[in-house]
Design a protein around this motif. Sequence first.
Motif: not given
Length: 429
Positions: A141-152, A175-179, A256-260, A420-424
Motif C-alpha cells: 500500500l506504500a506504492a499507491p500512497a506515494c502516488c497520492d502524495i504526488t497527486a495531492t 475518469v479519463l486516466f483511470v479508463g 489514476a495510478s493510485q486507483f489502478v 468491487r470497491l477500490s479504496v482508491a
Amino acid sequence: MTNRSLIPVLVTMMLVTGVCNTILNKYQDLQCVRNCDSPDPKARMYFEQPVIQTVQMFIGEMGCWIVVLLSYVYRRFTASRRPAPLLAGGYRRVRNDDMDDTTSIEDEDQTLVDSDDPASKPLLATEDGRQYLRGWKVFYLAAPACCDITATTLMNVGLLLVAASIYQMTRGAVVLFVGLFSVLFLHRRLYLYKWLGLFLVMLGVGLVGLAGALFGGDQKHGLPDGDVSAEESVAPDAVRAIIGVLLIAFAQIFTASQFVLEEWILERYAMDPLNVVGWEGIFGFLVTVTAQIILHLAIGRTEAGRYGYFDAIEGWRQVFTNGEVALASIFIMISIGGFNFFGISVTRAVSATSRSTIDTSRTLFIWLVSLALGWETFKWLQVVGFAILVYGTFLFNDIVRPPLKACLPETATPPNRERRLSVASVEHI
C-alpha cells in the motif's frame, strides 16, 4: 448491514464533509501570514504550503484508525457479554482453572465461535480466493500512497491558482486516466459508449479550464478588491488559471495510478477499506514528512527557497502562530477523515456507482458556496463545461443510457454491474 434509514444521513454527511474539505483548503490559502499590514499588496504573503496541506490530509486518513479501534473495542465488549455456546447434550462449558481472567471461552475453543473477523482466520482466504493483506505485504500500500502524495501536492498547488469550483471540476479528468490505465494495465475492455463518456469528460474539463483563463480576473486568490488595477490583474490571473488547471489535470495521472494500483492489490488481497485508508495514511505521512525534511535541508533553508513551498520551518510556524490557519488545519483533518469514513459507508450501503454520482454533485455545492462567499463570479462557460463533465461521468458509470444504439455492446444493454470497491476511489481532497 447498514440500516436503510441511515442512508440519507450518510449521503448528507459525505456531501457536507467533502464540500467542507475543499472550501477549507481554499480558505486556508487565502489567509495572510506575513506583512499583512503592508500598504503594498505585493509585499503581503499568504499561506502557500501545499506540502503541509498534504501532511494534513494523511493525518486525517490516519484518523480512520480511531474508528477501527472503537469498532474493535465494541466487538470485544459485545462478544464478552454473549452467553457461552451450548454443546452437544444441551449443557454449557465451564471455565477451566488454568484460564486467566482475560481469556474467554470463545478464545479457548475457536471451533465453537462463528466469527467473521478476518483477524481470527489468519490462514484462511476469502470466498473469492483472495488472501488477507497482512504482514510485510501491507507495504504494497506504500506504492499507491506515494502516488497520492504526488497527486495531492500538485493539486494543492493548483488550488492556489484557481477558484475552488474550477479545481473540483478539473479533478473530473481522473475518469479519463483511470479508463486508459484500466485498459493498458488491468486489461479491461471499454465499450464505445465509455470512450464517448471519456471524451465528454475531457471536453468538459477543457471548457472549465477555458472559463478560468477567459475570466481569470474575476477570481479572487487572496488579494482584496482594489489592490491592483484590472489591467494588471487580468493577464496574470489568466496565466495563473491556465497553469493551475494544467497542474490539477496532470495530477490526475498520479491519482489514476493510485486507483489502478489499489484495484490491482485488492483484486489479489483482502482488507477492510477503512484499514486500507488508515495504512495509506501512515505510509503517506511518513514519506511526506521525510521528503519535507530533505527538501527543507536542500532547498527550503537556502536564500532562494526561503518562505517558499519547501521552507518547512516557516510553513509550520505559520500553522502554529496564525489562529485562522491552525483552526482550518484542524477542521481539514476532521473533514477528510469524515469524508473517507462516510464515503466508504455509502459505498457499502448503496453502491460504488451511486457514490460516484453523489460525489459528482459535490462539485455543484462547492461552486454554489464559492459564489455565496464571493470568491468567484457566475460564468456561463463554466456551467456548460460542468454539465458536459457530469454527463460524461454518468455515461461512463452506466448511470445514463448511451445516446446511440451503435454505442452499445453487442449484448444490447450496457452492463450496470457493481464494481468491487477500490479504496482508491475514496476522495481525499
